[in-house]
Design a protein around this motif. Sequence first.
Motif, short mmCIF file in Angstrom:
data_model
loop_
_atom_site.label_atom_id
_atom_site.label_comp_id
_atom_site.label_asym_id
_atom_site.label_seq_id
_atom_site.Cartn_x
_atom_site.Cartn_y
_atom_site.Cartn_z
N LYS A 91 0.84 -1.20 0.00
CA LYS A 91 0.00 0.00 0.00
C LYS A 91 0.87 1.25 0.00
CE LYS A 91 -3.90 2.15 2.42
NZ LYS A 91 -4.78 2.10 3.61
N TRP A 92 1.97 1.19 0.76
CA TRP A 92 2.91 2.32 0.77
C TRP A 92 3.52 2.53 -0.62
CZ3 TRP A 92 8.57 1.21 1.32
CH2 TRP A 92 9.34 2.39 1.18
N LEU A 93 4.05 1.47 -1.23
CA LEU A 93 4.69 1.62 -2.54
C LEU A 93 3.69 2.05 -3.62
CD1 LEU A 93 7.23 -1.35 -2.66
CD2 LEU A 93 7.72 1.06 -2.36
N PHE A 94 2.50 1.49 -3.59
CA PHE A 94 1.50 1.83 -4.61
C PHE A 94 0.92 3.23 -4.38
CE2 PHE A 94 1.62 -2.65 -5.63
CZ PHE A 94 1.34 -2.67 -6.99
N SER A 95 1.06 3.77 -3.17
CA SER A 95 0.53 5.12 -2.91
C SER A 95 1.22 6.17 -3.78
CB SER A 95 0.71 5.48 -1.42
OG SER A 95 2.07 5.68 -1.08
N PHE A 96 2.45 5.90 -4.20
CA PHE A 96 3.17 6.85 -5.05
C PHE A 96 2.49 7.03 -6.40
CE2 PHE A 96 6.70 5.28 -2.28
CZ PHE A 96 7.02 6.49 -1.69
N PHE A 97 1.84 5.97 -6.90
CA PHE A 97 1.20 6.04 -8.21
C PHE A 97 -0.01 6.96 -8.22
CE2 PHE A 97 2.91 1.51 -8.59
CZ PHE A 97 3.99 1.89 -9.36
N TYR A 98 -0.63 7.18 -7.07
CA TYR A 98 -1.87 7.95 -7.01
C TYR A 98 -1.65 9.43 -6.72
CZ TYR A 98 -3.80 3.25 -6.73
OH TYR A 98 -4.11 1.94 -7.00
N LEU A 99 -0.40 9.84 -6.56
CA LEU A 99 -0.12 11.25 -6.30
C LEU A 99 -0.33 12.09 -7.56
CD1 LEU A 99 3.18 10.88 -4.22
CD2 LEU A 99 0.88 11.32 -3.34
N LYS A 100 -0.89 13.26 -7.39
CA LYS A 100 -1.12 14.17 -8.52
C LYS A 100 0.03 15.17 -8.58
CE LYS A 100 -6.15 13.75 -8.20
NZ LYS A 100 -6.22 12.79 -9.31
N PHE A 101 0.60 15.36 -9.77
CA PHE A 101 1.76 16.22 -9.92
C PHE A 101 1.50 17.48 -10.74
CE2 PHE A 101 3.91 12.80 -8.04
CZ PHE A 101 5.23 13.14 -7.77
N GLY A 102 0.37 17.57 -11.42
CA GLY A 102 0.09 18.76 -12.21
C GLY A 102 1.14 18.99 -13.28
N ASN A 103 1.77 20.18 -13.25
CA ASN A 103 2.77 20.53 -14.26
C ASN A 103 4.11 19.83 -14.05
OD1 ASN A 103 1.00 22.28 -15.54
ND2 ASN A 103 1.60 24.02 -14.27
N ALA A 104 4.29 19.20 -12.92
CA ALA A 104 5.55 18.48 -12.66
C ALA A 104 5.46 17.05 -13.17
CB ALA A 104 5.87 18.52 -11.17
N SER A 105 4.99 16.89 -14.40
CA SER A 105 4.71 15.56 -14.96
C SER A 105 5.97 14.72 -15.14
CB SER A 105 3.98 15.69 -16.30
OG SER A 105 4.76 16.44 -17.21
N SER A 106 7.10 15.35 -15.41
CA SER A 106 8.34 14.59 -15.60
C SER A 106 8.80 13.95 -14.29
CB SER A 106 9.44 15.51 -16.15
OG SER A 106 9.14 15.90 -17.47
#
Length: 445
Positions: free
Chosen positions: A375-390
């Motif tokens: 759950k911790w590792l997969f939580s990174f995939f759900y973060l929203k980055f907006g203009n910081a897409s790279s």
Amino acid sequence: MTKTDYLNERIGLLFKPLYVKVALFLMVMSYFYNLPVIKYSVQGNNELRLFDITGLLILYIVYANKPVVLFFIRSKSYLNTMNSFVMWCALTLAFTALFSFFMGKPFWFIKTLLYYYHMLVFFYTGVLMAMYLRDKSRYRLVAHLVLILSMAEAILIFLQHAGVVPFLWNDVYKETYAGFISGALGPNKICLGMTMFMSFVYAVGLFMQSQLKVNKILVIGCMLSSLAVIGISGSRTTYLALIIFLCYIFVMKTRKFIALSLVLSLALIVGFFLNLEIIETITTTFENRVLNKISNPDAFNPASLNVDVEELYDDLGAGRNRIVLLYLDYIASNPYVIPFGIGVNNRLLIGFSAHNIYLSLINEVGLLGLYLYLKWLFSFFYLKFGNASSLKLVLNGLVIAMLVTLYFGEHLYLYRSVFTILGYFILVTVLLIVPRYYFINEKRK
């Protein structure tokens, strides 16, 4: 006053004392300097490292500012999910204690407490760094520090290969790891390989996210030096992580991958043109660690349609396939370990780790612990980055590479042999995540 204003005010007060900033600096430095700073004797020759000593100060800072630190952790999913895993590991220490004392091995529990202490320190260092970097003006300083430390480590390793600097670890490590050159990092190949892989990933993120005003010479220098060290590390797990990461970047952002490839290719051409010894070292290491181990000569032939993945795993896995089978048989014979495990770092029943984080976690912290970890590792995939897409792209590539390579190791855990890899991973993920707030705030202005 809004909650955000109140939080910012409390965080500002937290970082006002100089010793707080010094503690963070020393912890970051300790991720690149694993050599002992104090030696003592309790059970044989024991050593304390920079992160052991500085960690006490980190825990004091957290304790002294407990309300704001806990509030901050709960407000960030990637911190809150890891906090859940860390707390569950703390609960399972009771199981480890019972096994240790009943089996007449109390020192095993004492060592486990030290390893768990490392996990706590690495986690809270990441939390404090995320809080510290809420101020955008501090980001370049920390980014430059990480890039410089990574390059300094790489230069140290190059000098060791050139015979200018000797092997820095004691004779026990020299004999155990056959004199493997790793600079000031742990002498296990995975320490050198994974540390430099994460440095490479971070440098790629800074290279692709051009809005971050980080010195490009340092960024490119870190990319090239860390990539070269990965090559001479001989860590097959790291080679796999690098391939997965680059393939992900290529598929998701082909244009940016081409720009990155041009820089790396130019450096490679210059290296061949100058007949640099490092190129020959990388080639020799790769041949000895990979090509010469493969029984099927067509394994890396793109035209071959008969590539046997199981055979490759058998050739390159250093016996891991047999260890995995032994662990599966052990778990099947002891099904009571499956739900909640028998205690963090408790390998007293089977005697060795699985070299596979998923099986090791089932044994030690159970399916519940494995669920919290994933759950911790997969939580990174759900973060929203907006203009910081790279940065989002690079973070996803890093996590995917970890999810795959953790099948062959436990490099994001608390075992002694992996030293500070977990701490550095947490730091790099924080450094990739935090800038998304800068873009959001600029957009609001």
